[in-house]
Scaffold this motif. Sequence first.
Motif, mmCIF file in Angstrom:
data_model
loop_
_atom_site.group_PDB
_atom_site.id
_atom_site.type_symbol
_atom_site.label_atom_id
_atom_site.label_comp_id
_atom_site.label_asym_id
_atom_site.label_seq_id
_atom_site.Cartn_x
_atom_site.Cartn_y
_atom_site.Cartn_z
ATOM 1 N N THR A 4 -33.068 10.850 -7.239
ATOM 2 C CA THR A 4 -33.060 9.602 -8.010
ATOM 3 C C THR A 4 -33.366 8.408 -7.106
ATOM 4 N N ASP A 5 -32.929 8.472 -5.829
ATOM 5 C CA ASP A 5 -33.311 7.398 -4.899
ATOM 6 C C ASP A 5 -34.839 7.287 -4.832
ATOM 7 N N HIS A 6 -35.490 8.427 -4.770
ATOM 8 C CA HIS A 6 -36.954 8.458 -4.611
ATOM 9 C C HIS A 6 -37.680 8.022 -5.877
ATOM 10 N N THR A 7 -37.130 8.381 -7.020
ATOM 11 C CA THR A 7 -37.891 8.196 -8.264
ATOM 12 C C THR A 7 -37.573 6.899 -9.002
ATOM 13 N N VAL A 8 -36.361 6.363 -8.899
ATOM 14 C CA VAL A 8 -36.007 5.226 -9.758
ATOM 15 C C VAL A 8 -35.581 3.980 -8.977
ATOM 16 N N ASN A 39 -28.742 -0.703 -6.991
ATOM 17 C CA ASN A 39 -29.597 -1.710 -6.359
ATOM 18 C C ASN A 39 -29.338 -1.732 -4.854
ATOM 19 N N LEU A 40 -30.351 -2.103 -4.099
ATOM 20 C CA LEU A 40 -30.234 -2.078 -2.648
ATOM 21 C C LEU A 40 -29.113 -2.990 -2.144
ATOM 22 N N LYS A 41 -28.906 -4.112 -2.827
ATOM 23 C CA LYS A 41 -27.879 -5.041 -2.366
ATOM 24 C C LYS A 41 -26.465 -4.472 -2.550
ATOM 25 N N PHE A 42 -26.350 -3.414 -3.344
ATOM 26 C CA PHE A 42 -25.053 -2.752 -3.527
ATOM 27 C C PHE A 42 -25.043 -1.354 -2.916
ATOM 28 N N SER A 43 -26.000 -1.096 -2.023
ATOM 29 C CA SER A 43 -26.131 0.250 -1.453
ATOM 30 C C SER A 43 -26.077 0.221 0.073
ATOM 31 N N HIS A 44 -25.231 -0.618 0.632
ATOM 32 C CA HIS A 44 -25.099 -0.697 2.083
ATOM 33 C C HIS A 44 -24.300 0.492 2.625
ATOM 34 N N PRO A 45 -24.522 0.846 3.884
ATOM 35 C CA PRO A 45 -23.664 1.875 4.501
ATOM 36 C C PRO A 45 -22.225 1.368 4.568
ATOM 37 N N ALA A 89 -17.299 -3.901 -2.803
ATOM 38 C CA ALA A 89 -18.303 -4.799 -3.369
ATOM 39 C C ALA A 89 -19.727 -4.428 -2.976
ATOM 40 N N HIS A 90 -19.931 -3.847 -1.797
ATOM 41 C CA HIS A 90 -21.287 -3.670 -1.269
ATOM 42 C C HIS A 90 -21.741 -2.221 -1.140
ATOM 43 N N CYS A 91 -20.870 -1.272 -1.408
ATOM 44 C CA CYS A 91 -21.238 0.147 -1.284
ATOM 45 C C CYS A 91 -20.916 0.842 -2.609
ATOM 46 N N ARG A 92 -21.700 0.547 -3.623
ATOM 47 C CA ARG A 92 -21.380 1.017 -4.973
ATOM 48 C C ARG A 92 -22.222 2.222 -5.396
ATOM 49 N N ASN A 93 -23.202 2.594 -4.578
ATOM 50 C CA ASN A 93 -23.946 3.815 -4.893
ATOM 51 C C ASN A 93 -23.138 5.028 -4.443
ATOM 52 N N ARG A 94 -23.477 6.181 -4.968
ATOM 53 C CA ARG A 94 -22.815 7.446 -4.637
ATOM 54 C C ARG A 94 -21.318 7.427 -4.997
ATOM 55 N N ARG A 95 -20.948 6.615 -5.968
ATOM 56 C CA ARG A 95 -19.540 6.544 -6.344
ATOM 57 C C ARG A 95 -19.345 6.924 -7.803
ATOM 58 N N ILE A 96 -18.187 7.469 -8.078
ATOM 59 C CA ILE A 96 -17.820 7.834 -9.456
ATOM 60 C C ILE A 96 -16.974 6.704 -10.024
ATOM 61 N N ASN A 146 -14.724 4.873 2.174
ATOM 62 C CA ASN A 146 -13.548 4.306 1.506
ATOM 63 C C ASN A 146 -13.956 2.969 0.883
ATOM 64 N N PRO A 147 -14.023 2.938 -0.495
ATOM 65 C CA PRO A 147 -13.736 3.987 -1.477
ATOM 66 C C PRO A 147 -14.651 5.196 -1.303
ATOM 67 N N VAL A 148 -14.175 6.305 -1.821
ATOM 68 C CA VAL A 148 -14.861 7.574 -1.585
ATOM 69 C C VAL A 148 -16.228 7.593 -2.271
ATOM 70 N N GLN A 149 -17.248 7.972 -1.504
ATOM 71 C CA GLN A 149 -18.575 8.218 -2.036
ATOM 72 C C GLN A 149 -18.838 9.720 -2.036
ATOM 73 N N HIS A 150 -19.818 10.146 -2.857
ATOM 74 C CA HIS A 150 -20.092 11.576 -3.016
ATOM 75 C C HIS A 150 -21.594 11.830 -2.961
ATOM 76 N N GLU A 151 -21.936 12.993 -2.456
ATOM 77 C CA GLU A 151 -23.307 13.483 -2.531
ATOM 78 C C GLU A 151 -23.409 14.501 -3.656
ATOM 79 N N THR A 152 -24.592 14.564 -4.263
ATOM 80 C CA THR A 152 -24.869 15.543 -5.317
ATOM 81 C C THR A 152 -26.258 16.124 -5.072
ATOM 82 N N PRO A 153 -26.603 17.218 -5.747
ATOM 83 C CA PRO A 153 -27.937 17.809 -5.556
ATOM 84 C C PRO A 153 -29.077 16.904 -6.000
#
Length: 470
Positions: free
Chosen positions: A353-357, A387-393, A403-410, A341-348
């Motif tokens: 992209t985590d590994h490559t970029v 960025n890692l600083k915006f990719s916290h659990p 503010a801190h969990c912005r990856n995996r979001r639409i 919350n806010p909702v995050q999503h997984e995709t195939p």
Amino acid sequence: MTRNAVLAEQRPAVPRGLAPEIVPLGYLIVEILAFLDGLEDRTGTNLADLKTLRAAGDRISRAIAEVGADMQRLSAAAQETERTAAGKLESISANADRFRRLGEWGTGISSRTYDLERVLHEVVGANSQIARIARQVNILAVNASIEAARAGDAGRGFAIVAEAINELSRKTAEAAGGISNSIESLDDWTRAMRDDSERYAADFEAGIAGADETSRVVRAIAEEMTRARTSIAAVEKSMNALDADNQTAQPIYDAIGATAQAVATEVHQARERASRMMDTCETLLQRAVSQEDDGPDHRFIAHVRRMAARVQQAMSAGLAGGLISRADLFTFDYVPIPGSNPVQHETPFARFTDHTVQALLEEALNFDPAVIFCAICDRNGYIPTHNLKFSHPPGPDPAWNTAHCRNRRIFSDRAGRKAGANRAPFLLQVYRRDMGAEGFVMMKDISVPITIEGRHWGGLRMGYRETSAR
């Protein structure tokens, strides 16, 4: 001459240094758009609330009508019941009075039997006296008869009288004996009646108390029925008043609803116009930046384009190396992550992209202190890797997560949608970035498309603060 060259000649010249003048206008329009977005949300909420209120008012009207009809029927029934019950209650009260008198009579039997027993004792005494007199008369009659017999003919008349007296004494004795027997039977009956009255005295007293209680209850019932009828009449009057007030309020509901609908329509129209203004402002900004030889944003644009080429190359290499299939890379299925919350999503393709970029995105932050973030997004505005600083659990606080969990979001806001869909060499936007508890931050956003094997996948986004403030 090519078509683009002709269009370039026909296009009006853009004065040098115009982009810095357009950006503040863009910020202002963004602020207006944000205000109108919030106002549109509130007017939509107000309309929904008014619709709910209006529906509630309709339900209240129906309920008032139903209750009013029920109250009228109840009032009529109460009046009829009161009239019917009045007669019944009078009969019950009369019966209670009769039972009370009967109980009083029953409790008085014992004392009256004592009086009767006393009288009987007096009668017994008198009867005994009569019996003694009868015996004495009988003795006198016998003696008279003897004396008359001795006298011979001279005593014949006296003998007749003596015989009559003897007969009278005999009958008197028999009568006294009969009276004595009757008195004994009456005395037995009196004692039995006294014993019964004493045995049932408590019941008679309880009956009297019950009769008194019945009378009290009957009176209380009558009073309660009167009060109930009065209360029903008062409720019926209140319901009529409430119905009148509700009927008065209905046109007000309608007027408020019509006004709110008109305001919502005007707000929506104003937002649409502001959105078109924003499109025009961005078009002007895009043209100004494109045609100016130099400017504060050019080096950022050049940097994002270089980084986008490297990201595109890394993703293509991973695809060619079998780290991911083409089908998975272009499968835009979003599975919500439970508890986010806010909702995050997984995709195939998110882990790919985590590994490559990821490393490239971290490197991009070192370009200039004004840079806030650098992330990739697919064509729908979904950011798999940030960025890692915006990719916290994510944690329990939604504001902190924002503010801190912005990856995996639409990001379906205007800037997010346009950045993902952009296919121009670059797109420069100004927008308000939601930083949760930190509030909104005004910044610029440059996005460059990412194309994999000739197919548009999404874009690389870089956000930075206004450099003129440095």
